[in-house]
Design a protein around this motif. Structure first.
Motif, PDB file in Angstrom:
ATOM      1  N   ARG A  18     -69.223  10.263  43.479  1.00  0.00           N
ATOM      2  CA  ARG A  18     -70.254  11.026  42.764  1.00  0.00           C
ATOM      3  C   ARG A  18     -70.805  12.153  43.616  1.00  0.00           C
ATOM      4  O   ARG A  18     -71.008  13.271  43.142  1.00  0.00           O
ATOM      5  CB  ARG A  18     -71.385  10.090  42.331  1.00  0.00           C
ATOM      6  N   GLN A  21     -68.266  14.957  43.795  1.00  0.00           N
ATOM      7  CA  GLN A  21     -68.187  15.693  42.537  1.00  0.00           C
ATOM      8  C   GLN A  21     -69.335  16.680  42.385  1.00  0.00           C
ATOM      9  O   GLN A  21     -69.199  17.717  41.732  1.00  0.00           O
ATOM     10  CB  GLN A  21     -68.185  14.712  41.362  1.00  0.00           C
ATOM     11  N   ASP A  22     -70.483  16.356  42.994  1.00  0.00           N
ATOM     12  CA  ASP A  22     -71.655  17.212  42.879  1.00  0.00           C
ATOM     13  C   ASP A  22     -71.612  18.423  43.809  1.00  0.00           C
ATOM     14  O   ASP A  22     -72.457  19.320  43.696  1.00  0.00           O
ATOM     15  CB  ASP A  22     -72.931  16.412  43.176  1.00  0.00           C
TER      16      ASP A  22
END
Length: 301
Positions: A18, A21-22
């Motif tokens: 996560r 991905q950010d």
């Protein structure tokens, strides 16, 4: 999304995935390593000598599960690499490992309870060898064996990798690579993960002296390329190539030419005239000086 995320996201734990991905495209391009240590925060290292951390702390099972995913859940098939403390994964990324070693008769036969991973992001730099290429041929266009020297971390491997590509692709040379530690071509399932040209053949994961001898006998190369010469057997293999009329492009750790001369195996190569020239790198792949076969200055960048 940057290439390394395409290669690696599916293998990373959810919290790390996560965060990756950010990242913006610029932030992703700045990441050079991801470090996972059991019980410690996950660390993203950047090329600006910085780092940022996650709050999440993986346990040993999460670290080992990540390694299994990186190995496509076939770690048993990668034992030879693992015993050397690394695996090369799809995309050419190298994963350094720390854990408990099993040793028999002085030889590491296994690495168990892996507690640390250092995922080094691989990025080929096309054009990194542009400054080197003129030194690899004499005035008549004949290949000139060349040794690249530099301290660690100055870009020898990156320059060598791009030189392989340019010799093979742009110059039409048959290039054979003795890639002992899978760093130059990052072969996975028989296929180089790095852009090394269509006329390149790779002997992967084999001690470089033996690999060079095999390539000489079997592959009829114009060039043999290898990284980090240092052992007496390496020097002998270079001399064998020279006697067969095959050019060698190689690297060695050395601060300068005097440091090279202080290493007996490499001094023997200098005395034998094995290399037609020497190139000293400093910084990130910058050519700081060139020397001729006698070790005399031949120009600076």
């Amino acid at each position: 999304m940057s290439d390394w995320r395409d290669d690696l996201l599916r293998c990373l734990p959810a919290s790390v995935r996560r965060r990756a991905q950010d990242l913006s495209e610029a932030q992703a391009q700045a990441v050079t390593e991801i470090r996972m240590r059991a019980g410690q925060r996950v660390e993203f290292v950047t090329d600006r000598s910085g780092a940022f951390e996650l709050e999440w702390r993986p346990g040993a099972p999460e670290v080992q599960a990540t390694l299994a995913a990186l190995c496509d859940h076939s770690a048993y098939a990668r034992q030879e690499e693992i015993c050397q403390g690394f695996v090369t994964v799809r995309g050419g990324h190298r994963v350094g490992l720390c854990g408990r070693a099993s040793v028999q008769e002085g030889r590491i036969v296994g690495l168990h309870t892996v507690g640390s991973l250092c995922i080094r992001i691989a990025r080929p730099i096309l054009g990194a060898a542009d400054g080197l290429m003129p030194a690899l041929f004499d005035a008549s266009g004949r290949p000139r064996s060349t040794l690249i020297l530099s301290p660690p971390g100055c870009g020898k491997t990156t320059v060598l990798r791009d030189a392989i590509r340019q010799l093979s692709q742009a110059r039409g040379q048959h290039v054979c690579v003795a890639d002992e530690r899978s760093e130059l071509c990052a072969v996975v399932d028989g296929t180089p993960q790095m852009p090394v040209g269509s006329r390149t053949d790779v002997m992967d994961g084999c001690p470089k002296a033996q690999a060079m001898q095999m390539l000489l006998r079997a592959m009829n190369p114009d060039w043999i390329v290898t990284d980090e010469l240092g052992r007496a057997a390496d020097a002998q293999a270079v001399l064998d190539a020279m006697r067969c009329g095959v050019a060698v492009l190689a690297s060695a750790h050395a601060q300068d030419l005097e440091a090279l001369r202080s290493r007996p195996e490499l001094r023997a190569l200098m005395d034998a005239g094995a290399f037609g020239g020497y190139v000293l790198l400093q910084g990130r792949g910058r050519i700081a000086a060139r020397y001729d076969a006698r070790g005399e200055a031949a120009g600076e960048a």
